[in-house]
Design an enzyme around this catalytic site. Structure first.
Site, PDB file in Angstrom:
ATOM      1  N   LYS A   1      52.802  -9.979  71.089  1.00  0.00           N
ATOM      2  CA  LYS A   1      53.195 -10.538  72.381  1.00  0.00           C
ATOM      3  C   LYS A   1      54.705 -10.474  72.623  1.00  0.00           C
ATOM      4  O   LYS A   1      55.152 -10.295  73.758  1.00  0.00           O
ATOM      5  CB  LYS A   1      52.694 -11.982  72.495  1.00  0.00           C
ATOM      6  CG  LYS A   1      51.186 -12.094  72.694  1.00  0.00           C
ATOM      7  CD  LYS A   1      50.770 -13.536  72.866  1.00  0.00           C
ATOM      8  CE  LYS A   1      49.316 -13.650  73.289  1.00  0.00           C
ATOM      9  NZ  LYS A   1      48.381 -13.061  72.332  1.00  0.00           N
TER      10      LYS A   1
ATOM     11  N   GLU B   1      57.604 -19.947  74.910  1.00  0.00           N
ATOM     12  CA  GLU B   1      57.629 -19.467  76.290  1.00  0.00           C
ATOM     13  C   GLU B   1      57.524 -20.650  77.243  1.00  0.00           C
ATOM     14  O   GLU B   1      56.923 -21.667  76.918  1.00  0.00           O
ATOM     15  CB  GLU B   1      56.455 -18.503  76.495  1.00  0.00           C
ATOM     16  CG  GLU B   1      56.506 -17.649  77.731  1.00  0.00           C
ATOM     17  CD  GLU B   1      55.408 -16.592  77.688  1.00  0.00           C
ATOM     18  OE1 GLU B   1      55.716 -15.405  77.502  1.00  0.00           O
ATOM     19  OE2 GLU B   1      54.217 -16.959  77.836  1.00  0.00           O
TER      20      GLU B   1
ATOM     21  N   ARG C   1      41.802  -2.649  76.333  1.00  0.00           N
ATOM     22  CA  ARG C   1      40.353  -2.431  76.195  1.00  0.00           C
ATOM     23  C   ARG C   1      39.686  -2.776  77.514  1.00  0.00           C
ATOM     24  O   ARG C   1      40.338  -3.189  78.469  1.00  0.00           O
ATOM     25  CB  ARG C   1      39.796  -3.341  75.103  1.00  0.00           C
ATOM     26  CG  ARG C   1      40.152  -4.817  75.334  1.00  0.00           C
ATOM     27  CD  ARG C   1      39.408  -5.748  74.419  1.00  0.00           C
ATOM     28  NE  ARG C   1      39.941  -7.099  74.432  1.00  0.00           N
ATOM     29  CZ  ARG C   1      39.718  -8.025  75.351  1.00  0.00           C
ATOM     30  NH1 ARG C   1      38.973  -7.727  76.412  1.00  0.00           N
ATOM     31  NH2 ARG C   1      40.239  -9.242  75.264  1.00  0.00           N
TER      32      ARG C   1
END
Length: 448
Positions: free
Chosen positions: A116, A200, A293
């Site tokens: 991430k 974050e 995906r």
């Protein structure tokens, strides 16, 4: 077009991939665990290979067993579905090394987006908005605290290698941050083998909106609209719809353009999803992560665009052009999907069992992608998802009406089932209005 395909997955997504492959004349091979021997995807494939016991580490996550099955069955390609090994760069590389076609993005793109923090930095460099956060892992609770003080509380403490809503916690102050940092780091090391932690900005009232992208063979990246995914429990989605009721045309155009830039930044090929947080108060979206995906919720995109995304995946993997004109994509109507899980509708705890009744709704504008049928057993070994109920209408009001009727008509007995929750949600004024956020389920459950 490739002529043979092994589906390295189970349940509804394996069955759904087999359905499209059969329509295209592709021979299909299912791999299955001992626990799944009687499920529809095993029966419906042209061939099925037992690869191990129920434990996913010994079956659906067993690279050697899957590659051996592919060699035995002489297939050309492997489709990983979602979950399990679908975002495992090492597995994607191993498939290619064995001379097989990987139906998905290259291992490099998977690896680039799998972390991430790395993904955030790449997106920021590509001009995609990212929420205030750390550009490197917080190596200690003290580093995490310093970052949080710079960013401003509350903050999200996230496993950098996490996914599927796992390895995330909210910290409102310094004491909470120290406690959550240690928990998330330990969880990340145990679950992902990587204890890296990202700090974050946390937005208390936020919407979760994602964009479906396709990286085509000629290098173009196209966006097939967005999906609203804000109805969640434990940071995991329960309901998805498209178009999002939150976005203006101008903001939608900005979001789709940013998603295309995200794909272009990593040379993306095949299907992927750019997930974002949207802050309604500031009318701003922020990159969250890229799922390299096919998504569980892809059917709602298929409904409004009239495009079979699995077919496009197979065409891209075969070096073929898409079946649609990327420059002339249009949205028709509104679609909503709910995830029918074997879990209780109040606390959302798993409730596996043998299915004694299974009656799917059979009305206009309704699609059911199911992994089970009457007589099958939902085991505790895997995710609780039994089926996806998808409705399509001329507008959101018609889609909601069709969903109410379909939820009422869907009969499941044996395992616990969360259908009553959806009936409750469809009577919730906040959801019906379209003005909701990721806290909606928590607010529903807080009402006495």
């Amino acid at each position: 077009m490739l002529s043979s395909l092994l589906v390295a997955n189970r349940g509804e997504i394996a069955r759904r991939i087999v359905r499209t492959a059969r329509r295209l004349g592709i021979r299909t091979v299912a791999v299955y665990s001992e626990a799944d021997a009687g499920l529809p995807f095993v029966v419906e494939a042209d061939e099925a290979v037992l690869i191990g016991p129920a434990n996913p580490a010994q079956s659906y996550r067993n690279t050697e067993a899957i590659l051996t099955a592919a060699k035995m069955s002489r297939v050309e390609a492997i489709h990983p579905g979602y979950g399990f090994l679908s975002e495992n760069a090492a597995f994607a590389a191993a498939v290619a090394e064995h001379g097989l076609i990987w139906v998905g993005p290259g291992a490099e793109a998977i690896d680039a987006m799998g972390d991430k923090i790395n993904a955030r930095n790449l997106m920021a460099a590509a001009g995609v908005p990212v929420a205030p956060g750390t550009e490197a892992p917080a190596q200690s609770a003290d580093e995490a605290l310093a970052a949080a003080e710079r960013i401003g509380f509350p903050v999200m403490v996230k496993a950098a290698a996490g996914g599927g809503g796992m390895g995330m916690a909210v910290a409102n102050d310094a004491d909470g941050l120290r406690a959550e940092y240690d928990k998330v780091r330990a969880f990340a090391e145990r679950m992902f083998g990587d204890g890296s932690v990202l700090i974050e900005r946390y937005f208390p009232r936020v919407r979760h909106i994602e964009v479906q992208i396709l990286g085509l063979c000629d290098g173009r990246v196209v966006a097939l609209g967005e999906r609203e995914c804000s109805v969640q429990r434990r940071n995991q989605k329960l309901v998805e719809e498209t178009p999002s009721p939150a976005l203006t045309p101008a903001r939608r155009a900005d979001l789709l353009a940013a998603a295309v830039r995200a794909g272009e930044a990593v040379g993306y090929r095949n299907a992927g999803t750019v997930e974002c947080l949207y802050d309604p108060a500031g009318d701003q979206f922020y990159f969250l992560e890229m799922n390299t995906r096919l998504q569980v919720e892809h059917p709602v995109t298929e409904a409004v665009f009239g495009v079979d995304l699995v077919e496009q995946q197979l065409r891209i993997a075969s070096g073929l052009e898409p079946t649609f004109d990327p420059g002339a994509l249009t949205v028709t109507g509104h679609a909503i999907e709910v995830r029918v899980n074997a879990e209780d509708p109040k606390r959302f705890l798993p409730g596996p069992g043998t299915i004694t009744t299974w009656v799917e709704p059979q009305t206009a504008g309704v699609r059911v992608d199911s992994g089970y049928t009457e007589g099958n057993t939902v085991t505790p070994s895997y995710d609780s998802l039994m089926a996806k109920l998808i409705v399509h209408g001329e507008d959101r009001a018609e889609a909601l009406a069709r969903l109410r009727a379909a939820v009422q008509a869907f009969e499941v007995a044996g395992p616990k089932v969360n259908l009553p929750f959806f009936a409750e949600l469809l009577d919730n004024p906040e959801f019906v209005s379209g003005d909701y956020d990721t806290g909606i389920v928590a607010r529903m459950r807080a009402v006495k």
